[in-house]
Design an enzyme around this catalytic site. Structure first.
Site, PDB file in Angstrom:
ATOM      1  N   GLY A 581       0.815  -1.217   0.000  1.00 21.86           N
ATOM      2  CA  GLY A 581       0.000   0.000   0.000  1.00 21.86           C
ATOM      3  C   GLY A 581       0.840   1.255   0.000  1.00 21.86           C
ATOM      4  N   VAL A 588       4.299   1.052   1.700  1.00 22.34           N
ATOM      5  CA  VAL A 588       4.234   0.070   2.780  1.00 22.34           C
ATOM      6  C   VAL A 588       4.497  -1.324   2.209  1.00 22.34           C
ATOM      7  CG1 VAL A 588       2.836  -0.799   4.682  1.00 22.34           C
ATOM      8  CG2 VAL A 588       2.463   1.518   3.841  1.00 22.34           C
ATOM      9  N   ASP A 700      -6.519  13.017  10.209  1.00 20.75           N
ATOM     10  CA  ASP A 700      -6.740  12.421   8.890  1.00 20.75           C
ATOM     11  C   ASP A 700      -7.608  11.165   9.033  1.00 20.75           C
ATOM     12  OD1 ASP A 700      -6.634  12.238   6.170  1.00 20.75           O
ATOM     13  OD2 ASP A 700      -4.618  11.388   6.093  1.00 20.75           O
TER      14      ASP A 700
END
Ligand SMILES: *[C@@H]1O[C@H](CO)[C@@H](O)[C@H](O)[C@H]1NC(C)=O
Ligand SMILES: *[C@@H]1O[C@H](CO)[C@@H](O)[C@H](O)[C@H]1NC(C)=O
Ligand SMILES: *[C@@H]1O[C@H](CO)[C@@H](O)[C@H](O)[C@H]1NC(C)=O
Ligand SMILES: *[C@@H]1O[C@H](CO)[C@@H](O)[C@H](O)[C@H]1NC(C)=O
Ligand SMILES: *[C@@H]1O[C@H](CO)[C@@H](O)[C@H](O)[C@H]1NC(C)=O
Ligand SMILES: *[C@@H]1O[C@H](CO)[C@@H](O)[C@H](O)[C@H]1NC(C)=O
Ligand SMILES: *[C@@H]1O[C@H](CO)[C@@H](O)[C@H](O)[C@H]1NC(C)=O
Ligand SMILES: *[C@@H]1O[C@H](CO)[C@@H](O)[C@H](O)[C@H]1NC(C)=O
Ligand SMILES: *[C@@H]1O[C@H](CO)[C@@H](O)[C@H](O)[C@H]1NC(C)=O
Ligand SMILES: *[C@@H]1O[C@H](CO)[C@@H](O)[C@H](O)[C@H]1NC(C)=O
Length: 883
Positions: A581, A588, A700
């Site tokens: 990701g 990642v 976020d």
């Protein structure tokens, strides 16, 4: 000063009862001293329903009396009264709507009720914290009125014994007024008390129903022989039914007689320091020739021509005669043919406030508490003022301008029973709350420990459930309870001690990070050694326990945050083979530690807009944060060119993927799972906001940052943008950039201030995603909040909102609860949004509803939901055995 004494108003008149139209909405009409068992009755002359006073006054306040037999010709409402031989101040609590204008009238008829044949009696009348009049008796009857704008849900009307006789009251009447009435008479900081209200040129007394506001219009007592009475044909004067002056009052007038060119309508004396407001009401109905005059009443109005067949009013906002001798005089101009005339007039005395008042929201909250528990103390009138009548157990402070706050509430040993009221949490300036030695049961509502200023909460000596005593409370809150009954473990966490100053210099930063990590280990060690300390006044951050044993990566627990080399990372990820990701911070990769534990390795990419600050922020946050619903940090790498964070691996991706990504296409999440996931995420965020000191704002929150482990356990991730408050004194952070389009708090655009409520907004958007399965922004169709609002308001059907992939497989109330909660979270103003704790409570309820639908057998809600907080403790490494 007493009103004009008017027997006509007092005695049963021979006049036939008017055609009764019934009582106007909002009237409160109290016949004081009326036996509660006799109930209400309707006055035949006015159609007004008078009720006994019991509901408006504390039980045991005052005594009921009846006038002596000599007075039994008086109207029924004057026959009884309530007197107050004990207590300096006794109050009626009259229900009001804040912001509405009212007329309050109290009438006093002595009638030798006490057989003492008193010839003089005096006591003070207060409205809230302030005196507005002194009642003086007995003549025949005394009567006082005040016009005011209600400031709270209750208006306390108080009688204060000033040592000159026993206070009493016969009738209390509260009348809502139209907002346009008395604009000048209702100024903040001043009472407008009625001094005179006169209807000229008539012998009739007017009140309801002729006056829809039920004001008393008295005829002039001693008509001046130099006046002539004028009367208009009935119905000729055109005024609205809600007119400030009823047409029947305008229909009669007086004019100067003979060749007089001046008319003195009224004279009076007043030597007080206060000033007056006057209103002169005119309506001409003799339009044959010019009528023009100058009006003198403090203000001079020159060449006034009263309007023909309709109302005109001249106001004097402040009238103060230096010698205490007042009059209102009209003098014809030399061009006027007709003499001056006047139809009605009103005079108000302006009495300044002596005291500030309790903040209305605090007042309403404590009244709600009083009503809920039936508190019988001296809880009458304003809670904080005057200072020598403050309420037992109530302490006030934080006076700001004309208002003050309730800062301490002691209801120890006050015979409270039932649940702990959520109303306590409405006292938002509360620092001390002592509820000890009552008979309270159930749990402590989350909103109480969430009060930001609350320092001490004492609930000892009650029957509260243990799980409620074991919650994670705001860092500095001291909760006192019966430890012997509690099964929760008590630990003082170390995290609050590791406040860190971020320094951008790499060299210093390295030292700082090492220091944090070191401090963390040291504190943890301390904590471990202090684990068996059972203290009464614990700092209850109970959930700051190591990672849960039930997690997918059980054995992670044994690994403290470690510093890895880049070579280690290469080894773990098999040379960064499996890309899983892209986060804000970088890419990642999937990996395995030496012992096989699965991890996610997040590398800071060269192109990342997030720099060292974000890296530090995340390290800083994550080393402090340990919660079963926050992704755990396993370790980090910090070499010259390589920054990386190593997390526990969340094998099932994120919520976004399950709602709208690839995984969703394969299999839609059922409603119960969705609610459970958002509940867990809410608990994680609540922990960041309330369990961490200083609080952490995620900044976020979005569906792709809610990661899912095996069994779809949810954890909040990506704290890379998160920030902590600089210090306890700060209530927000100023941020330059944060968040993701579609999730961002609109208030933040305008203020540039981020608070916990910004996370709450973003989370509301996530809730709507979970309910609808839709993305926040659909080009051309607007934002999800608007879309959902629109659908709910046009169809009223939750089915129009729910994700069609759910079919009918959800509990309608559970779905409503989530959507309602989302709407509350996305309220425009941050102040209007719930806290994450409140959100989590709603989601728990929602889950329970859905669970009940899905499990028709009588299994109750799983323990991990019903008592999730205590459940987590049991599972943590510091379970009950540690005590
Ligand atoms: C009450 O006092 C008045 C004078 O103040 C007197 O005329 C009257 O007779 C008294 N009545 C009684 C019952 O004592
Ligand atoms: C406070 O009271 C003063 C007079 O006592 C008044 O002038 C002022 O307007 C009041 N302020 C507010 C906010 O009501
Ligand atoms: C005007 O009316 C009042 C009240 O009815 C009465 O007392 C007065 O004598 C009248 N005046 C004249 C001049 O008729
Ligand atoms: C009014 O004035 C006129 C002339 O100015 C006079 O004739 C008349 O007698 C006066 N009337 C009264 C009542 O004074
Ligand atoms: C009314 O008041 C003014 C100003 O105080 C005074 O000059 C005048 O004599 C007064 N008139 C009466 C009739 O009292
Ligand atoms: C009316 O009074 C004004 C001053 O008030 C004066 O200037 C004017 O001349 C007067 N007119 C007559 C007709 O007396
Ligand atoms: C309260 O204070 C006021 C003035 O400060 C005083 O007149 C009054 O007697 C006091 N009341 C009590 C009950 O102490
Ligand atoms: C509350 O009042 C009781 C006595 O009624 C007292 O013992 C206790 O200390 C008080 N609590 C606080 C916090 O002042
Ligand atoms: C406390 O409440 C329980 C349950 O409502 C009741 O059985 C008990 O008698 C109460 N105790 C007191 C002291 O009021
Ligand atoms: C409740 O706890 C607080 C804080 O420890 C203490 O000040 C207060 O006196 C306690 N109340 C009672 C009635 O013991």
């Amino acid at each position: 000063m007493a009103f004009l004494v008017l027997l006509a108003a007092l005695l049963v008149l021979a006049a036939p009862p008017v055609h009764v139209v019934g009582q106007r909405k909002g009237f409160v009409s109290i016949d004081c001293g009326l036996d509660a068992s006799s109930g209400s009755y309707t006055d035949t002359q006015t159609g007004i329903e008078y009720e006994p006073d019991d509901p408006y006054i504390d039980a045991g306040a005052g005594e009921n009396h009846r006038l002596s037999a000599d007075y039994d010709v008086y109207l029924r409402r004057y026959q009884t009264l309530r007197s107050f031989p004990s207590g300096v101040r006794n109050c009626y609590a009259l229900p009001t709507v804040a912001g509405t204008k009212y007329l309050l009238r109290a009438e006093f008829e002595y009638g030798n009720y006490d057989g003492k044949n008193s010839s003089s009696l005096e006591f003070d009348l207060h409205l809230g914290a302030n005196r507005w009049r002194t009642a003086k008796l007995p003549e025949f009857k005394d009567e006082h009125e005040v016009v005011f704008v209600a400031w709270a849900g209750w208006a306390p009307f108080c009688l204060v014994n000033t040592g000159r006789g026993t206070p009493f009251v016969s009738v209390v009447e509260l009348r809502p007024l139209d907002a346009v009435l008395y604009p000048q008479a209702v100024r903040p900081g001043l009472f407008s008390t009625t001094y005179k209200r006169l209807n000229m040129g008539t012998s009739s007394f007017i009140r309801y129903p002729e006056d829809p506001y039920d004001r008393f219009w008295y005829p002039v007592e001693n008509a001046n022989p130099r006046w002539v009475n004028l009367s208009a044909p009935a119905g000729s004067i055109q005024v609205d039914i809600t007119s400030p002056v009823p047409s029947v009052v305008l229909q009669t007038a007086v004019a100067a007689a003979g060749n007089d060119t001046a008319l003195t309508a009224v004279t009076w004396r007043d030597d007080s320091e206060y000033s007056f407001t006057t209103l002169e009401h005119y309506a001409d109905f003799q339009n044959t020739q010019l009528r023009q005059f100058d009006s003198y009443s403090g203000t001079v109005y020159e060449s006034y021509k009263p309007p023909y067949l309709t109302r005109g009013t001249l106001y004097t906002v402040s009238f103060k005669a230096a010698d205490g001798s007042y009059n209102i005089t009209l003098v014809a101009t030399n061009t006027s043919v007709l003499p001056p005339m006047i139809n009605a007039l009103e005079i108000y005395l302006l009495v300044p406030y002596e005291n500030p008042t309790t903040l209305p929201s605090d007042f309403d909250a404590i009244m709600a508490i009083k009503k809920e528990y039936g508190v019988t103390k001296n809880w009458m009138g304003d809670p904080c003022f005057p200072t020598n009548y403050t309420w037992d157990g109530v302490k006030c402070g934080n006076t700001n301008g004309n208002t003050t706050r309730i800062t301490s509430l002691n209801l120890s040993s006050s015979y409270l029973h039932g649940a702990v009221s959520k109303n306590f949490a409405l006292l938002t300036a509360l620092q001390n709350l002592d509820l000890s030695y009552n008979n309270l049961s159930g749990s402590i509502p989350d909103s109480i420990p969430s009060l930001t200023s609350l320092r001490v909460l004492n609930v000892s000596g009650n029957q509260l459930s243990d799980d409620s005593l074991c919650k994670n409370y705001n860092g500095s809150l001291i909760v006192r309870h019966d430890s012997s009954k509690s099964t929760c473990n008590k630990k003082i966490t170390a995290s609050r001690k590791s406040t860190v100053i971020l320094v951008t210099s790499v060299v210093v930063a390295v030292l700082v990070v090492s220091a944090i990590v070191l401090a963390y280990f040291i504190c943890r060690a301390k904590r471990n050694s202090a684990v068996s300390v059972v203290d009464h006044t614990r700092n209850a951050q109970l959930e700051i326990a190591p990672r849960s044993r039930t997690n997918q990566g059980d054995h992670l627990q044994d690994n403290e945050n470690r510093r890895f080399t880049y070579k280690d990372l290469e080894k773990f990820t098999d040379n960064f083979k499996q890309f899983i990701g892209q986060g804000g911070f970088g890419v990642v990769y999937f990996g395995h530690l030496e012992d096989g534990t699965e991890v996610a390795v997040k590398m800071r990419s060269e192109s990342s807009s997030h720099g060292l600050d974000e890296f530090l922020a995340e390290v800083q946050s994550l080393t402090k944060v340990h919660h079963r619903n926050i992704v755990s940090l396993v370790g980090y790498c910090w070499e010259k060119d390589h920054l990386a964070l190593v997390y526990e691996y969340m094998s099932q991706g994120n919520l976004y993927d399950h709602l709208r990504g690839k995984i969703a296409a394969a299999e839609a999440l059922n409603w119960e799972t969705r609610v459970r996931i958002v509940l867990e995420a809410a608990q994680g965020l609540d922990y960041l906001h309330k369990g961490c000191s200083p609080p952490i704002i995620h900044r976020d929150v979005k569906s792709s940052n809610i990661l899912l482990g095996q069994n779809l356990q949810a954890k909040v991730a990506d704290l890379g943008l998160s920030k902590t408050y600089i210090s306890d004194g700060h209530t927000h952070i100023s941020a330059t950039a944060a968040g993701t389009a579609g999730y961002m708090d609109p208030e933040y655009y305008f203020t540039g201030r981020l608070t916990e409520s910004s996370d709450v907004y973003s989370f509301g958007v996530v809730l709507l995603e979970a309910a609808t399965g839709e993305p926040p922004l659909v080009p051309g169709q607007g934002h999800i909040v608007q879309r959902v609002k629109q659908r709910v308001s046009t169809t009223g059907d939750i089915g129009s909102v729910a994700d069609p992939r759910l079919g009918a497989a959800y509990d309608v109330n559970s779905m409503w609860k989530v959507v309602d909660t989302a709407m509350a979270c996305t309220a425009e103003s941050g102040a209007g949004r719930p806290t994450m704790g409140e959100v989590a409570a709603q989601l728990k309820d929602s889950l329970a509803l859905e669970y009940a639908r899905d499990n028709d057998d009588d299994r109750s809600v799983p323990a991990s939901i019903a008592a999730s907080d205590s459940a987590a403790l049991m599972m943590s490494g510091f379970g009950p055995s540690a005590r």
